[in-house]
Design an enzyme around this catalytic site. Structure first.
Site, PDB file in Angstrom:
ATOM      1  CG  ASP A  49     -12.216   4.254   6.411  1.00 38.27           C
ATOM      2  OD1 ASP A  49     -11.667   5.018   7.218  1.00 38.27           O
ATOM      3  OD2 ASP A  49     -11.995   4.285   5.188  1.00 38.27           O
TER       4      ASP A  49
ATOM      5  CG  HIS B 144      -1.728   1.279   1.302  1.00 38.44           C
ATOM      6  ND1 HIS B 144      -2.854   1.474   0.522  1.00 38.44           N
ATOM      7  CD2 HIS B 144      -1.582   2.412   2.016  1.00 38.44           C
ATOM      8  CE1 HIS B 144      -3.361   2.670   0.782  1.00 38.44           C
ATOM      9  NE2 HIS B 144      -2.605   3.261   1.682  1.00 38.44           N
TER      10      HIS B 144
ATOM     11  CB  SER C   1      -8.681   5.444   7.987  1.00 37.93           C
ATOM     12  OG  SER C   1      -9.094   5.619   6.656  1.00 37.93           O
TER      13      SER C   1
ATOM     14  CE  LYS D  30      -9.068   3.253   3.437  1.00 37.50           C
ATOM     15  NZ  LYS D  30      -9.535   4.626   3.550  1.00 37.50           N
TER      16      LYS D  30
ATOM     17  NE  ARG E 287     -10.395  10.931  10.289  1.00 38.49           N
ATOM     18  CZ  ARG E 287      -9.554  10.185   9.575  1.00 38.49           C
ATOM     19  NH1 ARG E 287      -9.967   9.045   9.033  1.00 38.49           N
ATOM     20  NH2 ARG E 287      -8.315  10.570   9.390  1.00 38.49           N
TER      21      ARG E 287
HETATM   22  N1  URA Z   1      -6.235   7.997   3.671  1.00 34.14           N
HETATM   23  C1  URA Z   1      -7.110   7.148   4.230  1.00 34.14           C
HETATM   24  O1  URA Z   1      -7.445   6.126   3.646  1.00 34.14           O
HETATM   25  N2  URA Z   1      -7.602   7.420   5.434  1.00 34.14           N
HETATM   26  C2  URA Z   1      -7.257   8.536   6.124  1.00 34.14           C
HETATM   27  O2  URA Z   1      -7.757   8.719   7.231  1.00 34.14           O
HETATM   28  C3  URA Z   1      -6.359   9.414   5.537  1.00 34.14           C
HETATM   29  C4  URA Z   1      -5.860   9.130   4.296  1.00 34.14           C
END
Ligand code: URA
Ligand code: CA
Length: 433
Positions: A161, A82, A183, A187, A168
């Site tokens: 999320d 990632h 977050s 994923k 947010r």
């Molecule tokens: N990228 C994400 O996937 N989540 C965040 O909180 C910030 C950047």
């Protein structure tokens, strides 16, 4: 349990229990807890932070808020990579076939998303016929038979999320290490990874603008991954200038092809080898990083890496002849050189601003309904630290629009020439716990 008590506890700097975290997150996802209470909790976390246990609990609660991809039918350790995102970051296109050529399964779920250039799927769609709308069954079969497949995002992954991130975004609580780390990790885990290699970018073109912030985020994510049973490590890499030379979808496919042959830009090649070596070790195909690196270089040199890319493209309906002859990829109508206005050394190529220039040409999306121009983009001829003579081309603009004056102005404002300059260090740090 009452949300107001949970908010109060975190406001006062106390530790939340697993049950309290689950109550807040699940309640919010279902719509039982209103936006104003979740915003208050996010702000309390922003100021009071979370300990390692709370961060891991938050991550796993978000993982289980939706579908979790089951890759158990694929043999071997599924290592995912990632990147926190940068400009002209072609590494996924290179890494996926490169490690698959060593029989490491690459089961990639990818998105389109917003940004300076498209996501991995957009880039792959520069290859005529390439199709990511395959069934889960086909996806698993392809990874088992060929070690590599890419599927478009399907199902409902980490809805908690999605909802919390949107909140947010409008409550000034994005920039919080526990919230960002949970977050991102939620994923990756929901997408089925057994082990995770993180490329945390730092610099102007990155989400984390300083090394200190990038390091904090990297440590947080590595801790979460290892705590929940996914071997995780992170590399902090430079994103003060774009990675490689190409910024644009078809241009990056061509750059990936060159890199798989061992003829790519130095920085992209090196980052690919660094990340790839970590993936090979996590997949238990080599004992040491040195051994892994030698194996990767061997498949670049003997043609197996490129052959794997071509096999992958053909498996998913793409025109394999474009891999043999990248000049068949979408071509822009206009190729415009941008000459240096003075002699000296390149001291700065401001990554995010150059990324915006590529986006203005149509290489990326500003809103989700924008249509990408696959041929558009920029090809750098110089990197920071290189010498340049007046009149020499700094980069080529690839455009289907004739008027590129706004792009040229942005390029001149963001490529600086000085009397001396040195190349930035590419790998800032490697974090394993
Ligand atoms: N990228 C994400 O996937 N989540 C965040 O909180 C910030 C950047
Ligand atoms: Ca690139």
């Amino acid at each position: 349990m009452r949300m107001v008590d949970i908010i109060g506890k975190k406001r006062d700097g106390l530790e939340l229990s697993t049950a309290e975290i689950n109550f807040a997150i699940n309640g919010y996802t279902k719509g039982d807890i209103p936006d104003y209470q979740m915003s208050a909790l996010a702000m309390a976390i922003y100021f009071q932070d979370m300990n390692d246990r709370e961060r891991a609990d938050l991550t796993m609660c978000m993982v289980h808020s939706g579908d979790v991809i089951d890759l158990s039918a694929i043999a071997g350790i599924k290592v995912d990579k990632h990147s926190t995102g940068g400009v002209g970051d072609t590494t996924t296109l290179v890494l996926a076939p490169l490690v698959a050529a060593l029989d490491i399964p690459v089961a990639k779920m990818s998105g389109r998303g917003l940004g300076h250039t498209g996501g991995t799927i957009d880039k792959l769609e520069a290859i005529a016929g390439f199709n990511v709308e395959i069934s889960n069954k086909q996806f698993i079969e392809l990874v088992n038979s060929s070690k590599i497949a890419v599927i478009g995002q399907s199902g409902d992954l980490t809805p908690a999320d999605k909802k919390i991130y949107a909140l947010r975004d409008v409550t000034a609580t994005v920039n919080s290490i526990p919230l960002i780390a949970s977050s991102i990790m939620s994923k990756k885990i929901a997408a089925g990874a057994d082990a995770i290699v993180l490329d945390v970018k730092t610099g102007a073109g990155a989400f984390m603008k300083t090394d200190a912030m990038a390091e904090q985020l990297a440590h947080a994510m590595v801790k979460i991954g290892n705590q929940v049973g996914r071997s995780t490590m992170a590399v902090i890499s430079d994103m003060s200038q774009p990675l490689g030379f190409a910024i644009g979808n078809a241009l990056e496919v061509a750059e990936a092809i060159a890199t798989l042959k061992g003829e790519g830009p130095e920085d992209l090649t090196e980052l690919t080898l660094v990340l790839g070596s970590q993936m090979v070790v996590l997949a238990k195909k080599a004992d040491t990083l040195e051994q892994a690196r030698a194996m990767l270089k061997e498949v670049m040199a003997n043609g197996k890496a490129l052959a794997k890319f071509k096999e992958f493209v053909i498996n998913q309906g793409g025109d394999g002849s474009m891999i043999d002859d990248p000049s068949k990829l979408p071509q822009a109508k206009y190729k415009i050189e941008v000459p240096a206005q003075e002699s000296g050394f390149i001291s700065q190529i401001v990554a995010d601003e150059i990324g915006v220039a590529a986006m203005i040409l149509g290489a990326g999306r500003a809103t989700k309904d924008d249509i990408i121009d696959l041929a558009a983009g920029l090809m750098l001829h110089k990197k920071v630290g290189d010498s340049v003579k007046i009149g020499e081309s700094l980069l080529t603009i690839y455009s289907n629009k004739e008027d590129v004056s706004a792009v040229v102005a942005r390029i001149y404002a963001n490529i600086k020439i000085a009397n001396h300059a040195t190349a930035p260090k590419l790998i800032h740090k490697v974090i394993i716990d």
